[in-house]
Motif scaffolding. Structure first.
Motif, PDB file in Angstrom:
ATOM      1  N   ASP A   1      45.197  26.079  47.705  1.00 19.29           N
ATOM      2  CA  ASP A   1      44.585  26.305  46.648  1.00 19.29           C
ATOM      3  C   ASP A   1      45.116  26.853  45.510  1.00 19.29           C
ATOM      4  OD1 ASP A   1      42.295  25.286  47.774  1.00 19.29           O
ATOM      5  OD2 ASP A   1      41.753  26.703  48.159  1.00 19.29           O
ATOM      6  N   PRO A   2      45.584  26.420  44.186  1.00 17.05           N
ATOM      7  CA  PRO A   2      46.326  26.888  44.024  1.00 17.05           C
ATOM      8  C   PRO A   2      45.883  28.247  43.554  1.00 17.05           C
ATOM      9  CG  PRO A   2      44.575  25.734  42.655  1.00 17.05           C
ATOM     10  CD  PRO A   2      44.900  25.262  43.852  1.00 17.05           C
ATOM     11  N   PRO A   3      46.627  29.743  42.672  1.00 12.91           N
ATOM     12  CA  PRO A   3      46.149  30.488  42.214  1.00 12.91           C
ATOM     13  C   PRO A   3      45.337  30.922  41.949  1.00 12.91           C
ATOM     14  CG  PRO A   3      48.183  30.647  43.266  1.00 12.91           C
ATOM     15  CD  PRO A   3      47.840  29.030  42.466  1.00 12.91           C
ATOM     16  N   GLU A   4      44.107  31.882  41.605  1.00 15.03           N
ATOM     17  CA  GLU A   4      43.229  32.706  40.479  1.00 15.03           C
ATOM     18  C   GLU A   4      44.346  33.069  39.362  1.00 15.03           C
ATOM     19  OE1 GLU A   4      40.051  31.015  40.295  1.00 15.03           O
ATOM     20  OE2 GLU A   4      40.258  29.776  42.504  1.00 15.03           O
ATOM     21  N   CYS A   5      43.362  33.499  38.530  1.00 19.59           N
ATOM     22  CA  CYS A   5      43.882  34.380  37.344  1.00 19.59           C
ATOM     23  C   CYS A   5      43.874  35.549  37.693  1.00 19.59           C
ATOM     24  CB  CYS A   5      42.907  34.898  36.028  1.00 19.59           C
ATOM     25  SG  CYS A   5      43.040  32.909  35.222  1.00 19.59           S
ATOM     26  N   GLU A   6      43.026  36.053  38.870  1.00 18.64           N
ATOM     27  CA  GLU A   6      43.636  37.127  39.253  1.00 18.64           C
ATOM     28  C   GLU A   6      44.070  37.605  40.098  1.00 18.64           C
ATOM     29  OE1 GLU A   6      39.507  35.454  41.262  1.00 18.64           O
ATOM     30  OE2 GLU A   6      40.658  35.665  38.880  1.00 18.64           O
ATOM     31  N   ASP A   7      45.640  36.895  40.729  1.00 23.12           N
ATOM     32  CA  ASP A   7      46.545  36.274  41.356  1.00 23.12           C
ATOM     33  C   ASP A   7      47.059  36.465  41.059  1.00 23.12           C
ATOM     34  OD1 ASP A   7      44.879  36.115  44.001  1.00 23.12           O
ATOM     35  OD2 ASP A   7      44.330  33.909  43.549  1.00 23.12           O
ATOM     36  N   ILE A   8      47.401  37.264  39.239  1.00 26.24           N
ATOM     37  CA  ILE A   8      48.881  36.414  38.798  1.00 26.24           C
ATOM     38  C   ILE A   8      49.424  38.326  38.370  1.00 26.24           C
ATOM     39  CG2 ILE A   8      49.416  36.712  36.170  1.00 26.24           C
ATOM     40  CD1 ILE A   8      48.156  34.226  36.082  1.00 26.24           C
ATOM     41  N   GLU A   9      50.323  38.229  38.849  1.00 18.43           N
ATOM     42  CA  GLU A   9      50.585  39.919  39.145  1.00 18.43           C
ATOM     43  C   GLU A   9      51.639  40.261  37.340  1.00 18.43           C
ATOM     44  OE1 GLU A   9      52.377  41.432  42.419  1.00 18.43           O
ATOM     45  OE2 GLU A   9      50.038  40.970  43.020  1.00 18.43           O
ATOM     46  N   ALA A  10      51.505  41.133  36.273  1.00 22.15           N
ATOM     47  CA  ALA A  10      52.017  41.629  35.614  1.00 22.15           C
ATOM     48  C   ALA A  10      52.700  42.720  34.947  1.00 22.15           C
ATOM     49  CB  ALA A  10      51.723  40.648  34.214  1.00 22.15           C
ATOM     50  N   ASP A  11      53.481  43.482  34.294  1.00 17.15           N
ATOM     51  CA  ASP A  11      54.040  44.536  34.751  1.00 17.15           C
ATOM     52  C   ASP A  11      54.475  44.676  33.324  1.00 17.15           C
ATOM     53  OD1 ASP A  11      54.362  46.819  34.935  1.00 17.15           O
ATOM     54  OD2 ASP A  11      55.300  46.818  37.204  1.00 17.15           O
ATOM     55  N   PHE A  12      55.193  46.049  33.323  1.00 18.71           N
ATOM     56  CA  PHE A  12      56.248  45.588  32.191  1.00 18.71           C
ATOM     57  C   PHE A  12      57.753  47.195  32.101  1.00 18.71           C
ATOM     58  CE2 PHE A  12      52.807  47.567  30.010  1.00 18.71           C
ATOM     59  CZ  PHE A  12      53.171  48.969  29.273  1.00 18.71           C
ATOM     60  N   ASN A  13      58.266  46.642  31.338  1.00 16.15           N
ATOM     61  CA  ASN A  13      59.243  48.225  31.709  1.00 16.15           C
ATOM     62  C   ASN A  13      59.829  48.865  30.083  1.00 16.15           C
ATOM     63  OD1 ASN A  13      60.070  47.493  34.311  1.00 16.15           O
ATOM     64  ND2 ASN A  13      61.537  46.000  33.319  1.00 16.15           N
TER      65      ASN A  13
ATOM     66  N   THR B   1      52.240  62.437  24.650  1.00 15.12           N
ATOM     67  CA  THR B   1      52.006  61.490  25.810  1.00 15.12           C
ATOM     68  C   THR B   1      51.002  60.813  25.131  1.00 15.12           C
ATOM     69  OG1 THR B   1      51.839  63.297  27.426  1.00 15.12           O
ATOM     70  CG2 THR B   1      50.529  61.114  28.152  1.00 15.12           C
ATOM     71  N   TYR B   2      51.385  58.710  25.270  1.00 19.51           N
ATOM     72  CA  TYR B   2      51.286  57.826  25.218  1.00 19.51           C
ATOM     73  C   TYR B   2      50.346  57.097  25.984  1.00 19.51           C
ATOM     74  CZ  TYR B   2      52.997  60.493  20.210  1.00 19.51           C
ATOM     75  OH  TYR B   2      52.880  60.659  19.603  1.00 19.51           O
ATOM     76  N   GLU B   3      48.926  56.048  25.976  1.00 21.99           N
ATOM     77  CA  GLU B   3      48.473  55.023  26.713  1.00 21.99           C
ATOM     78  C   GLU B   3      49.591  53.972  26.102  1.00 21.99           C
ATOM     79  OE1 GLU B   3      45.504  54.519  29.860  1.00 21.99           O
ATOM     80  OE2 GLU B   3      44.855  53.078  27.054  1.00 21.99           O
ATOM     81  N   VAL B   4      50.404  53.052  26.374  1.00 18.12           N
ATOM     82  CA  VAL B   4      50.552  51.387  26.174  1.00 18.12           C
ATOM     83  C   VAL B   4      50.135  50.973  26.703  1.00 18.12           C
ATOM     84  CG1 VAL B   4      53.083  50.279  25.924  1.00 18.12           C
ATOM     85  CG2 VAL B   4      52.935  52.927  25.256  1.00 18.12           C
ATOM     86  N   VAL B   5      49.183  49.439  25.868  1.00 18.03           N
ATOM     87  CA  VAL B   5      48.334  49.319  26.838  1.00 18.03           C
ATOM     88  C   VAL B   5      49.279  47.459  26.420  1.00 18.03           C
ATOM     89  CG1 VAL B   5      46.964  47.500  27.079  1.00 18.03           C
ATOM     90  CG2 VAL B   5      46.535  49.977  27.172  1.00 18.03           C
ATOM     91  N   MET B   6      49.867  45.795  27.439  1.00 13.40           N
ATOM     92  CA  MET B   6      50.079  45.093  26.857  1.00 13.40           C
ATOM     93  C   MET B   6      48.984  44.083  27.832  1.00 13.40           C
ATOM     94  SD  MET B   6      53.837  43.035  29.565  1.00 13.40           S
ATOM     95  CE  MET B   6      52.563  42.871  30.723  1.00 13.40           C
ATOM     96  N   TYR B   7      48.822  43.490  26.548  1.00 16.42           N
ATOM     97  CA  TYR B   7      47.479  42.220  26.669  1.00 16.42           C
ATOM     98  C   TYR B   7      48.726  41.030  26.394  1.00 16.42           C
ATOM     99  CZ  TYR B   7      44.241  46.107  24.878  1.00 16.42           C
ATOM    100  OH  TYR B   7      43.960  47.225  24.278  1.00 16.42           O
ATOM    101  N   VAL B   8      48.460  40.248  27.905  1.00 17.07           N
ATOM    102  CA  VAL B   8      49.200  38.820  27.861  1.00 17.07           C
ATOM    103  C   VAL B   8      48.370  37.477  28.539  1.00 17.07           C
ATOM    104  CG1 VAL B   8      49.298  39.312  30.061  1.00 17.07           C
ATOM    105  CG2 VAL B   8      51.275  37.961  28.728  1.00 17.07           C
TER     106      VAL B   8
ATOM    107  N   TYR C   1      44.249  35.944  31.506  1.00 22.33           N
ATOM    108  CA  TYR C   1      44.272  37.431  30.599  1.00 22.33           C
ATOM    109  C   TYR C   1      44.463  38.652  31.693  1.00 22.33           C
ATOM    110  CZ  TYR C   1      42.522  40.304  26.886  1.00 22.33           C
ATOM    111  OH  TYR C   1      42.840  41.563  25.997  1.00 22.33           O
ATOM    112  N   VAL C   2      45.828  38.901  31.236  1.00 20.50           N
ATOM    113  CA  VAL C   2      45.708  40.087  32.124  1.00 20.50           C
ATOM    114  C   VAL C   2      46.039  41.126  31.006  1.00 20.50           C
ATOM    115  CG1 VAL C   2      47.436  40.856  33.852  1.00 20.50           C
ATOM    116  CG2 VAL C   2      46.776  38.916  33.675  1.00 20.50           C
ATOM    117  N   THR C   3      45.560  42.309  31.835  1.00 20.49           N
ATOM    118  CA  THR C   3      46.363  43.613  30.956  1.00 20.49           C
ATOM    119  C   THR C   3      46.580  44.539  32.061  1.00 20.49           C
ATOM    120  OG1 THR C   3      44.040  43.742  29.278  1.00 20.49           O
ATOM    121  CG2 THR C   3      44.751  45.501  29.745  1.00 20.49           C
TER     122      THR C   3
END
Length: 776
Positions: A570-582, A630-637, A650-652
């Protein structure tokens, strides 16, 4: 079990009016259980009819087998086959319905008997009554089956029962010694209170030498498993003859012993019933004037017997097993029973036959042999052995004339023609039958029949639980026992998926050339080696039938076996997408650079810097903070994944960073600020001359102004653990010579971060150096 009450008679059901064209009747010349005899006598009045002279049509006789016994049915030849079949089934059902009944009061006690995790716990009563539930009952009516005369008095009750008067219940934990009543009889009889060959020192006695209506027992409820479905036990009885019929048959009034297994619905699974009946060749007698009220002191007894309840029809289900000793229902006769070694496998010294048949034994040659062992009691005559072939609970054939060997062994040589059919896949149940004559207490010979396995609730399934699984006809490849199998794992990529399979096949064949795999997508079949791993890439998602075939050879015959699994990619679901940032920090500034990381190309990337300033955007972005903190950086993708471009995922991703403006930052992850790595890259060794060393030892100098190369070197070691280190590090330095020195820790920018003055002998141990302080 195989009881020893014999019927040598013809009992008929004859039609009594011209409206009936069916004439069923029973005929049996085989061995029946005691309780079966009683039940058969009970149901005969339901079917006995006055013979009528007004018969018509031609009578045809057929034989059916029910509950292990032959039943002959006559019918009018003008009947249709459907009418004949319906009536035969009705006769069988009526017969079985009486055999499946048990005491209503006993059935009602089932829920009150606690479930025991161990069916065999305290089977020898070495721990007293532990693990057993007491049954306080009364035998005060005389129905057939005889156990239906048991009523609650009051039913479940704590053990032991200590009544010693007439009509009361009594139990006792017995120890080594002989039965006291038989020991003083004429002639005296030696019967142990413990089972023969037992390893324990206790047994249970149910009942005493007082008459009345007392009936006492113990019960246990448990789960039937492959290890306890043959529920062995040993027992011995001492009883009055009671009020049996003049011909020795049972009428329901007698003192008796019963061991029975029932299910939650109250159905009888299997039972053993024993009555002090002189027609039973294993019942003996002696005289004790103080024993009996009516029978001039005659004491009937049965010495220890090994037997079992067959629970094979209820493997995986809960059952209740109970053992009850009952006085006679008229109140004037008594009896008691010894019980021991429950769940201990034993041999039946009253005659026994076993057969060596493995589950799903494969017959690949003709002829083939089936055998086992048998044993008969001393004094047995006219011993014979036969072998029954069953299929679908129907007797197919009976073979006689085995070869008898030494040590009580026997062997039957069979061929394919002994079976109805011998095609590959045809399976049968096998039962060995032992018959012999044995005299009863009056010297009359009685034919005793013993089976290697017995019918349970009318079903004969042979040596192994389940129908038609003792022996099977099969092709030569079967004996290789090919067992192809594989495991798999799916790894998803940007499009499609990679299926990795690992062969875990097993075989007994020595010639094992190859394994093939068909991945079910039209791609070429691949060949694997035993135990190897292979990865196949699917271009499209979907469901595939993946089949592994294992090839072996025997006598130049190519044998193969295949196993298939349906694998859904089966194709992956949205929740299977893994994202990150450096995050990259800029030296001596409050600026950072961020970059998106993922397997898939994003549609949009938005950055929340966590300081209230406008959002940033783009796969790569930069931001400068107004001040440290100290700051919280959020990536919305968002993604439109390649397996479904119409799908919007949609991944946060959130990270906490620490900004320190005006200092140099080292390449560490700010979200792991408390895990700063340090690695000892090099240790600078120093050396001194022999002269300098001696001057230091003489006290002329107390320190060395510098270290220069000389002829005598002092080996210096520096140990840091762990290395690399996080948060804290332990540093230890020492030198082979008595020198002084320093340990200097430099930062990556070359600045001195920490300096440690060594003591004499340059021995320094730092247990808790906090590396975070080196950043300040």
């Amino acid at each position: 079990m195989n009881e020893s009450i014999i019927i040598n008679s013809t009992n008929h059901y004859r039609k009594n009016n011209s409206k009936s064209r069916l004439t069923p009747y029973f005929f049996s010349n085989s061995t029946l259980k005691t309780n079966q005899l009683m039940k058969l006598r009970a149901i005969l009045p339901l079917f006995l009819m006055l013979l009528s002279l007004s018969m018509f049509g031609q009578l045809v006789e057929t034989t059916v087998r029910c509950e292990g016994h032959e039943h002959h049915v006559e019918y009018d030849a003008s009947l249709t086959q459907a009418e004949i079949d319906a009536h035969i089934e009705a006769v069988k059902a009526d017969y079985r319905s009486y055999l499946l009944r048990t005491s209503a009061d006993i059935v009602g006690l089932y829920p009150s008997v606690g479930l025991n995790r161990d069916a065999c716990s305290n089977g020898g009563f070495e721990n007293g009554y532990n693990a057993w539930t007491g049954l306080s009952l009364r035998h005060s009516s005389s129905p057939l089956p005889i156990e239906n005369g048991l009523t609650n008095n009051p039913g479940i009750a704590p053990l032991p029962f200590t009544g010693t008067a007439s009509g009361t219940n009594f139990t006792n934990i017995e120890t080594a010694g002989n039965d006291p009543v038989l020991a003083v009889a004429t002639p005296p009889v030696t019967m142990s209170r413990l089972a023969p060959m037992t390893t324990g020192s206790n047994s249970l006695r149910l009942g005493n030498d007082q008459d009345g209506w007392g009936a006492e027992g113990v019960a246990k409820r448990f789960l039937v498993t492959n290890d306890n479905w043959k529920y062995y036990f040993q027992y011995a009885i001492v009883m009055d003859i009671s009020h049996s019929n003049t011909d020795g048959t049972v009428n329901g009034t007698e003192a008796f012993f019963i061991a029975e297994a029932i299910d939650a619905a109250g159905n009888s699974i299997d039972q053993v019933i024993d009555v002090a009946n002189p027609a039973n060749p294993f019942i003996q007698s002696t005289n004790e004037p103080n024993w009996a009220f009516h029978d001039s002191g005659t004491v009937f007894y049965r010495d220890w017997r090994c037997t079992y309840l067959d629970l094979s029809s209820h493997i995986g289900q809960e059952v209740m097993v109970y053992f009850v000793n009952a006085d006679c229902s008229a109140g004037a006769h008594k009896g008691y029973t010894y019980l021991d070694d429950v769940c201990v496998t034993c041999d039946d010294d009253e005659g026994e036959v076993t057969i060596d048949v493995a589950t799903d034994s494969c017959i690949v040659s003709d002829p083939f042999n089936i055998g086992g062992t048998f044993d008969v009691p001393t004094g047995a005559t006219n011993v014979s052995l036969s072998l029954e072939i069953w299929q679908g609970n129907a007797l197919q054939n009976t073979l006689t004339g085995p070869t008898i060997g030494l040590g009580g062994t026997y062997n039957f040589s069979l061929s394919a023609t002994d079976f109805p059919s011998a095609n590959a896949g045809d399976c049968y149940d096998i039962v060995a039958v032992l018959q012999f004559d044995f005299p009863d207490m009056n010297g009359n010979p009685v034919t005793v029949t013993k089976l290697s396995s017995k019918a349970v609730n009318g079903v004969q399934d042979g040596e192994t639980p389940g129908l038609d699984n003792d022996v099977c006809f099969c092709d030569p490849c079967w004996e290789l026992q090919n067992n192809p199998d594989f495991t798999w794992n799916i790894d998803y990529g940007a499009l499609g998926a990679d299926l990795t399979i690992t062969d875990i096949s097993t075989t007994l064949a020595t010639d094992f050339p190859y394994i093939t795999v068909d991945f079910g997508d039209g791609s070429p079949i691949v060949t694997l080696g035993p135990g190897s791993t292979y990865t196949h890439s699917y271009a499209n998602y979907g469901t595939y039938q993946v089949c592994l075939t294992m090839y072996t050879f025997i006598d130049d015959i190519c044998c193969h076996d295949t196993v298939c699994y349906t694998i859904t990619v089966d194709p992956p679901e949205c929740e299977d997408i893994e994202a990150d940032f450096n995050v990259l920090y800029s030296p001596f500034s409050c600026a950072i650079s961020v970059s998106h990381v993922s397997t898939y190309t994003p549609s949009t990337v938005v950055w929340d810097w966590g300081d209230g300033t406008p959002f940033g955007s783009g796969v790569n972005a930069t931001h400068t903070y107004a001040s440290g903190g100290t700051y919280e950086v959020v990536m919305y993708v968002t993604y439109h994944p390649p397996w479904n471009p119409k799908l919007c995922c949609y991944v946060t991703v959130k990270k906490t960073i620490r900004i320190r403006c005006g200092i140099i930052y080292y390449p560490f992850d700010p979200i792991k600020l408390r895990e700063v790595p340090m690695e000892i890259l090099d240790v600078e060794e120093t050396s001194i001359s022999q002269e300098e060393y001696e001057e230091m030892l003489s006290g002329k100098v107390d320190h060395l102004p510098g270290f220069e190369a000389g002829t005598q070197e002092a080996d210096i070691s520096l140990i840091a653990a762990p290395n690399p280190a996080y948060n804290q590090v332990r540093i230890k330095a020492n030198a082979s010579e008595n020198v002084q020195g320093q340990i200097i820790i430099y930062g990556l920018n070359g600045a001195v971060m920490k300096q440690i003055n060594a003591k004499t002998n340059l021995e320094v141990t730092i247990n808790t150096m906090d590396l975070r302080n080196l950043l300040l």
